[in-house]
Design an enzyme around this catalytic site. Structure first.
Site, PDB file in Angstrom:
ATOM      1  N   ASN A   1      -4.918  -1.867  -4.448  1.00  0.00           N
ATOM      2  CA  ASN A   1      -6.106  -1.961  -3.597  1.00  0.00           C
ATOM      3  C   ASN A   1      -5.900  -1.102  -2.345  1.00  0.00           C
ATOM      4  O   ASN A   1      -6.405  -1.416  -1.279  1.00  0.00           O
ATOM      5  CB  ASN A   1      -6.355  -3.430  -3.210  1.00  0.00           C
ATOM      6  CG  ASN A   1      -7.795  -3.671  -2.783  1.00  0.00           C
ATOM      7  OD1 ASN A   1      -8.641  -2.771  -2.895  1.00  0.00           O
ATOM      8  ND2 ASN A   1      -8.079  -4.859  -2.289  1.00  0.00           N
TER       9      ASN A   1
ATOM     10  N   LYS B   1       0.553  -6.388   1.865  1.00  0.00           N
ATOM     11  CA  LYS B   1      -0.166  -5.109   1.783  1.00  0.00           C
ATOM     12  C   LYS B   1       0.253  -4.192   2.930  1.00  0.00           C
ATOM     13  O   LYS B   1       0.397  -2.991   2.745  1.00  0.00           O
ATOM     14  CB  LYS B   1      -1.671  -5.372   1.839  1.00  0.00           C
ATOM     15  CG  LYS B   1      -2.526  -4.164   1.517  1.00  0.00           C
ATOM     16  CD  LYS B   1      -3.978  -4.581   1.359  1.00  0.00           C
ATOM     17  CE  LYS B   1      -4.768  -3.560   0.555  1.00  0.00           C
ATOM     18  NZ  LYS B   1      -5.039  -2.332   1.247  1.00  0.00           N
TER      19      LYS B   1
ATOM     20  N   GLU C   1     -11.123  -4.580   1.757  1.00  0.00           N
ATOM     21  CA  GLU C   1     -10.410  -5.358   0.743  1.00  0.00           C
ATOM     22  C   GLU C   1     -11.290  -6.459   0.159  1.00  0.00           C
ATOM     23  O   GLU C   1     -11.172  -6.843  -0.993  1.00  0.00           O
ATOM     24  CB  GLU C   1      -9.147  -5.971   1.331  1.00  0.00           C
ATOM     25  CG  GLU C   1      -7.962  -5.030   1.448  1.00  0.00           C
ATOM     26  CD  GLU C   1      -8.039  -4.043   2.602  1.00  0.00           C
ATOM     27  OE1 GLU C   1      -9.142  -3.868   3.190  1.00  0.00           O
ATOM     28  OE2 GLU C   1      -7.005  -3.428   2.915  1.00  0.00           O
TER      29      GLU C   1
ATOM     30  N   ASP D   1     -10.465  -2.179  12.044  1.00  0.00           N
ATOM     31  CA  ASP D   1      -9.527  -3.157  11.481  1.00  0.00           C
ATOM     32  C   ASP D   1      -9.091  -4.185  12.525  1.00  0.00           C
ATOM     33  O   ASP D   1      -9.119  -5.388  12.278  1.00  0.00           O
ATOM     34  CB  ASP D   1      -8.298  -2.446  10.901  1.00  0.00           C
ATOM     35  CG  ASP D   1      -8.651  -1.740   9.601  1.00  0.00           C
ATOM     36  OD1 ASP D   1      -9.642  -2.143   8.969  1.00  0.00           O
ATOM     37  OD2 ASP D   1      -7.950  -0.777   9.231  1.00  0.00           O
TER      38      ASP D   1
ATOM     39  N   ASP E   1       0.820  -1.218   0.000  1.00  0.00           N
ATOM     40  CA  ASP E   1       0.000   0.000   0.000  1.00  0.00           C
ATOM     41  C   ASP E   1       0.851   1.264   0.000  1.00  0.00           C
ATOM     42  O   ASP E   1       0.511   2.250  -0.662  1.00  0.00           O
ATOM     43  CB  ASP E   1      -0.945   0.009   1.214  1.00  0.00           C
ATOM     44  CG  ASP E   1      -2.219  -0.778   0.922  1.00  0.00           C
ATOM     45  OD1 ASP E   1      -2.226  -1.536  -0.074  1.00  0.00           O
ATOM     46  OD2 ASP E   1      -3.190  -0.633   1.692  1.00  0.00           O
TER      47      ASP E   1
ATOM     48  N   HIS F   1      -5.010  -9.068   3.393  1.00  0.00           N
ATOM     49  CA  HIS F   1      -3.936  -9.283   4.358  1.00  0.00           C
ATOM     50  C   HIS F   1      -4.451  -9.622   5.744  1.00  0.00           C
ATOM     51  O   HIS F   1      -3.902 -10.469   6.439  1.00  0.00           O
ATOM     52  CB  HIS F   1      -3.046  -8.038   4.407  1.00  0.00           C
ATOM     53  CG  HIS F   1      -3.796  -6.758   4.677  1.00  0.00           C
ATOM     54  ND1 HIS F   1      -3.332  -5.776   5.495  1.00  0.00           N
ATOM     55  CD2 HIS F   1      -5.002  -6.300   4.248  1.00  0.00           C
ATOM     56  CE1 HIS F   1      -4.183  -4.775   5.550  1.00  0.00           C
ATOM     57  NE2 HIS F   1      -5.209  -5.060   4.790  1.00  0.00           N
ATOM     58  N   ARG F   2      -5.526  -8.964   6.161  1.00  0.00           N
ATOM     59  CA  ARG F   2      -5.997  -9.192   7.538  1.00  0.00           C
ATOM     60  C   ARG F   2      -6.621 -10.575   7.703  1.00  0.00           C
ATOM     61  O   ARG F   2      -6.551 -11.160   8.786  1.00  0.00           O
ATOM     62  CB  ARG F   2      -6.960  -8.099   7.980  1.00  0.00           C
ATOM     63  CG  ARG F   2      -6.328  -6.737   7.938  1.00  0.00           C
ATOM     64  CD  ARG F   2      -6.880  -5.747   8.927  1.00  0.00           C
ATOM     65  NE  ARG F   2      -6.253  -4.459   8.680  1.00  0.00           N
ATOM     66  CZ  ARG F   2      -5.007  -4.148   9.049  1.00  0.00           C
ATOM     67  NH1 ARG F   2      -4.282  -5.020   9.714  1.00  0.00           N
ATOM     68  NH2 ARG F   2      -4.504  -2.972   8.757  1.00  0.00           N
TER      69      ARG F   2
END
Ligand code: DC
Length: 653
Positions: free
Chosen positions: A92, A420, A348, A320, A49, A395-396
């Protein structure tokens, strides 16, 4: 599809140096690029990112150069990017896309902003509408209200009030606020609807203030930018460690660290400017032992020895990091409800749907609503099951599910998506989380390793994997299905959906007891043939790794130490001469009243040795780090004692 296989973890401890915050890095890069003067940014995050933001700024003509070990010198453009026409690809990266849209709307050039397909599904219409009321010229190139966008030079009207919706993404408000000082006039932004993710807006205001623009705020409804506001470089700016990234390690500590030996994250502390540090409060509410200093936070299990407890939490303030709670909830007593998380649906991926779908693969009971998620922890009737987890280019998702390995082994698809925000995530994870131990015992057929392995597993209370049985089951299932043992595609299809169940003292295939059938000499020969097929071995790999559970595993086979469990704590190559092995096998068969002819048996096992030793994939060999156990002159008891002694030494060493 790339993947990472993770065994069951049994404990966690240690320290992790956090990568820089993504949210701060991208805001700081943009404001440094817009400011008057040169800024040195330290400890910036280096990830996908931030790479998209840096590329975009470089394309816009912003000069950047390395400064020292972890610094980046950014020459501010004083509100006017040198390049007036450009096409920007922003992947993204929501933080880059929303803020650059707003800033470029006022930049007086012609710009096209694009991203990956998912970025083109993430709404931006509310931000565009707000910018258009200020006179900006922005067009959706595909679907109205979504990227990609074309921005044209426009006459910016000094408007005194701009309205923007606050309930879809706080990045709209953040982008608008960061852009408005470029318009020059005094302006007030009014938020419509409930503002979500307020701490991220707070972060924006904090960064703007550091770069010389003080925004006045009335609650969370109105924000005023003074006339003549201009960004000025603060000279040096150090980026905090990423508080969202910290959440995975703090959760690891809360799940798996003893109170005296916690997991500590370094780079954020009690006075952090990022909202996600409040994740630590959520862990405290679950009973975890949490402590914080100026530049660190640590977490461990509840001090009273009790389990974590489930919570019901409005997660608006930690959108998040709240994802991490969904998986931590598996290790708590009582259900956990995460409320007010509607924004997950436009991240995402649709994170509520993705989280629910993947938790269900683990056999977890989940309730999903428009803006909430309820997770019921496992119990005896609903145990966690090993699974292959999809990560949706998010990613999360990958980082969250790594925590579930405290319950079961997992395969995680596309682990590289963590780049990311946290390219080194799995390496850090492996330094903090400790897997259940494995003793890998390899050797040729009839060497006695099966008997020794079972006895070692019993002595230690460990699980036992008879990997040869899986090849035998595959050979038997193929025979029963009329599939030739040389038909790699056919046998692989059978191996990948093998309905086999190991239970105390036996094994079932398609619900039928086959303990003896798989030991038949003909099936033994078939097992050796199907085991030489690479795709069959691949199809059985994860199934073997699902045996790697607490409190430990003894794996018996040909490639335990080389392929299946290369990180095994103890690797043993157990062997004996063909002559003695043939004698042992003959005795075994005679004891079972089966026909046995010594010469034929020796010839057959030597033929199998040749096949196992010479096949191109996973050939039988002694690994460089494996200890040789020659059982030629050893009794079983002596061999078992030797292995147990080595295991004790390896645990101490
Ligand atoms: O250990 P066993 O005799 O039950 O193994 C049956 C066959 O499977 C044998 O021919 C070797 C093969 N095998 C293998 O290739 N890799 C393993 N890890 C275990 C067995």
């Amino acid at each position: 599809m790339t993947f990472i296989d993770l065994p069951q973890m049994i404990s966690a401890s240690g320290s992790v140096m956090l990568p820089g915050s993504k949210s701060i890095s991208n805001r700081a890069l943009l404001l440094a690029a817009l400011a008057q003067g040169e800024t040195e940014l330290r400890a910036l995050l280096d990830s996908d990112d931030t790479a998209r933001m840096r590329e975009a700024l470089a394309t816009l003509g912003v000069a950047m150069s390395a400064a020292g070990e972890d610094g980046l010198r950014v020459s501010g453009s004083n509100g006017r990017f040198p390049v007036r026409q450009a096409e920007l690809f922003l992947g993204n990266a929501g933080t880059a896309f929303r803020s650059l849209t707003a800033v470029l709307a006022f930049a007086g050039g012609e710009y096209v902003l694009k991203g990956v397909p998912r970025m083109h599904e993430r709404p931006i219409g509310d931000l565009v509408d707000a910018l258009v009321t200020c006179g900006a010229s922005i067009k959706s190139l595909e679907k109205e209200g979504f990227p990609p966008l074309l921005i044209r030079p426009a006459v910016i009207r000094p408007c005194s009030v701009v309205k923007i919706r606050g309930d879809v993404s706080s990045q709209f408000l953040s982008g608008l606020l960061m852009a408005l000082p470029l318009a020059g006039a005094q302006v007030t932004v009014e938020v419509e609807g409930e503002l979500i993710s307020k701490p991220y807006v707070d972060l924006t205001l904090n960064l703007m203030a550091r770069f010389g623009v003080a925004v006045e705020r009335e609650g969370w409804r109105a924000f005023s930018i003074p006339a003549g506001a201009r960004y000025r470089s603060p000279g040096l700016y150090r980026v905090e460690g990423d508080a969202s990234s910290a959440s995975y390690f703090l959760a690891l500590g809360a799940i798996g660290a003893g109170a005296g030996n916690p997991v500590r994250v370094i780079g954020v502390g009690k006075d952090a400017v990022q909202g996600d540090v409040r994740f630590a409060d959520a862990l405290t509410a679950m009973g975890a032992t949490v402590e914080a200093g100026e530049n660190w936070i640590s977490a461990a299990r509840p001090a009273d020895g009790k389990p974590l407890t489930g919570i019901h939490l409005d997660c608006n303030h930690i959108p998040d990091a709240a994802m991490t709670l969904a998986v931590a909830a598996l290790f708590a007593q009582g259900e956990t409800t995460l409320a007010n998380i509607g924004s997950w649906r436009v991240k995402e991926t649709d994170r509520i749907a993705a989280m629910a779908a993947e938790l269900r693969k683990l056999n977890v009971r989940v309730e999903e609503g428009a803006d909430f998620l309820k997770v019921v922890p496992p119990d005896a009737a609903h145990p966690l099951l090993p699974a292959v987890i999809d990560t949706y280019d998010d990613h999360r998702m990958a980082m969250c599910f790594s925590l579930a390995t405290f319950g079961v082994p997992l395969r995680i698809h596309d682990p590289g998506c963590v780049a990311k925000t946290f390219p080194g995530y799995f390496a850090c994870f492996n330094t903090v989380a400790r897997p259940a131990p494995v003793i890998a015992i390899d050797g040729p057929t009839a060497s006695g390793k099966g008997t020794v392995s079972v006895r070692v597993a019993q002595a230690l209370g460990f699980n036992y994997l008879d990997s040869g049985a899986l090849y035998r089951l595959t050979a038997l299932a193929a025979r029963e299905a009329g599939v030739d043992w040389a038909d790699e595609t056919g046998v692989t299809a059978i191996a990948s959906r093998l309905d086999a169940e190991f239970h105390a003292g036996g094994v079932r295939l398609n619900g039928r007891e086959v303990c003896e059938a798989i030991r038949d000499e003909d099936i033994s020969s078939g097992a050796s043939k199907v085991a030489a097929l690479p795709a069959v071995r691949e199809a059985l790999l994860f199934r073997q790794r699902t045996f790697h559970r607490a409190p430990g595993l003894v794996g018996d086979g040909r490639d335990m130490g080389s392929v299946v469990f290369p990180g095994a704590q103890l690797k043993i190559f157990l062997t004996a001469s063909p002559a003695i092995r043939a004698v042992r096998r003959t005795q075994q068969l005679l004891e079972r009243n089966e026909p046995a002819e010594l010469c034929a048996i020796q010839a057959d096992l030597e033929a199998r040795d040749v096949r196992d030793l010479n096949r191109p994939v996973a050939p039988l060999r002694q690994e460089a780090d494996a200890l040789l156990l020659d059982t030629e002159h050893l009794s079983i008891d002596e061999a078992v004692a030797k292995v147990l002694g080595w295991f004790t030494d390896s645990s101490c060493g």
